[in-house]
Design a protein around this motif. Structure first.
Motif, PDB file in Angstrom:
ATOM      1  N   SER A  17       0.512  -1.345   0.000  1.00  0.00           N
ATOM      2  CA  SER A  17      -0.128   0.468   0.186  1.00  0.00           C
ATOM      3  C   SER A  17       0.569   1.197  -0.043  1.00  0.00           C
ATOM      4  O   SER A  17       0.870   2.320  -0.508  1.00  0.00           O
ATOM      5  CB  SER A  17      -1.143   0.085   1.490  1.00  0.00           C
ATOM      6  OG  SER A  17      -1.843  -1.388   1.320  1.00  0.00           O
ATOM      7  N   THR A  63      -2.975  -1.338  -7.243  1.00  0.00           N
ATOM      8  CA  THR A  63      -3.452  -2.215  -6.562  1.00  0.00           C
ATOM      9  C   THR A  63      -5.009  -2.290  -6.111  1.00  0.00           C
ATOM     10  O   THR A  63      -5.184  -3.707  -5.849  1.00  0.00           O
ATOM     11  CB  THR A  63      -2.950  -2.027  -4.734  1.00  0.00           C
ATOM     12  OG1 THR A  63      -3.746  -1.278  -4.194  1.00  0.00           O
ATOM     13  CG2 THR A  63      -0.954  -2.123  -5.549  1.00  0.00           C
ATOM     14  N   PHE A  65      -7.298  -1.369  -4.534  1.00  0.00           N
ATOM     15  CA  PHE A  65      -7.692  -1.085  -2.768  1.00  0.00           C
ATOM     16  C   PHE A  65      -8.177   0.371  -2.812  1.00  0.00           C
ATOM     17  O   PHE A  65      -7.856   1.684  -3.346  1.00  0.00           O
ATOM     18  CB  PHE A  65      -6.329  -1.436  -2.155  1.00  0.00           C
ATOM     19  CG  PHE A  65      -6.409  -1.314  -0.721  1.00  0.00           C
ATOM     20  CD1 PHE A  65      -6.915  -2.235   0.184  1.00  0.00           C
ATOM     21  CD2 PHE A  65      -6.299  -0.313  -0.446  1.00  0.00           C
ATOM     22  CE1 PHE A  65      -7.354  -1.808   1.141  1.00  0.00           C
ATOM     23  CE2 PHE A  65      -6.905   0.247   1.201  1.00  0.00           C
ATOM     24  CZ  PHE A  65      -7.013  -0.853   2.435  1.00  0.00           C
TER      25      PHE A  65
END
Length: 146
Positions: A17, A63, A65
């Motif tokens: 992250s 990603t 996310f």
């Protein structure tokens, strides 16, 4: 607690992250999400300590996310820091949230109504206003299942 300790802990827990980190003026700054999807206001009049809120929807496109952040405040202190310096797209979203909920974004470059008339005098999405105009005679509510 040090900046190094916090950065190492976050990197250990969320290795994919952290996009970048820096320490301008000694303050740890971590970039984890690269796209602001939405900013909106919410109003819960039944909870005086957490009556007004701001919701941020963030997205890391590399990603895939997603993250939702909520900030709550009382009616007496309706102000949060602006994110325009981090996300240019926050400019209009914060103006819309101010326009409809009265939430002030500290540091915003042009905080004024964006969709309502400047002289409206109230923030129409607050739950203190009726959903419909009771003086209307041109509408039969029975036609709408009410």
């Amino acid at each position: 607690m040090t900046n190094e300790f916090v950065l190492e802990a976050i990197t250990r827990e969320f290795p994919e992250s952290v996009i970048s980190s820096s320490e301008p003026y000694g303050m740890l700054t971590i970039e984890v999400i690269n796209f602001l999807t939405d900013v909106c206001g919410i109003h819960y009049p039944e909870f005086p300590e957490k009556e007004i809120g701001v919701v941020y929807h963030l997205h890391n496109m590399m990603t895939n996310f997603r993250l939702r952040l909520k900030i709550f405040m009382s009616r007496e202190n309706i102000e949060v820091d602006s994110l325009v310096d981090l996300y240019a797209g926050a400019n209009w979203m914060e103006r819309e949230t101010y326009d409809f909920f009265g939430i002030k974004f500290k540091g915003h470059p042009d905080l004024r109504p964006i969709l309502n008339m400047e002289d409206l005098g109230y923030h129409p999405m607050l739950k203190e206003y009726r959903l419909e105009d009771g003086t209307r005679t041109d509408k039969d509510d029975a036609m709408f299942g009410r």
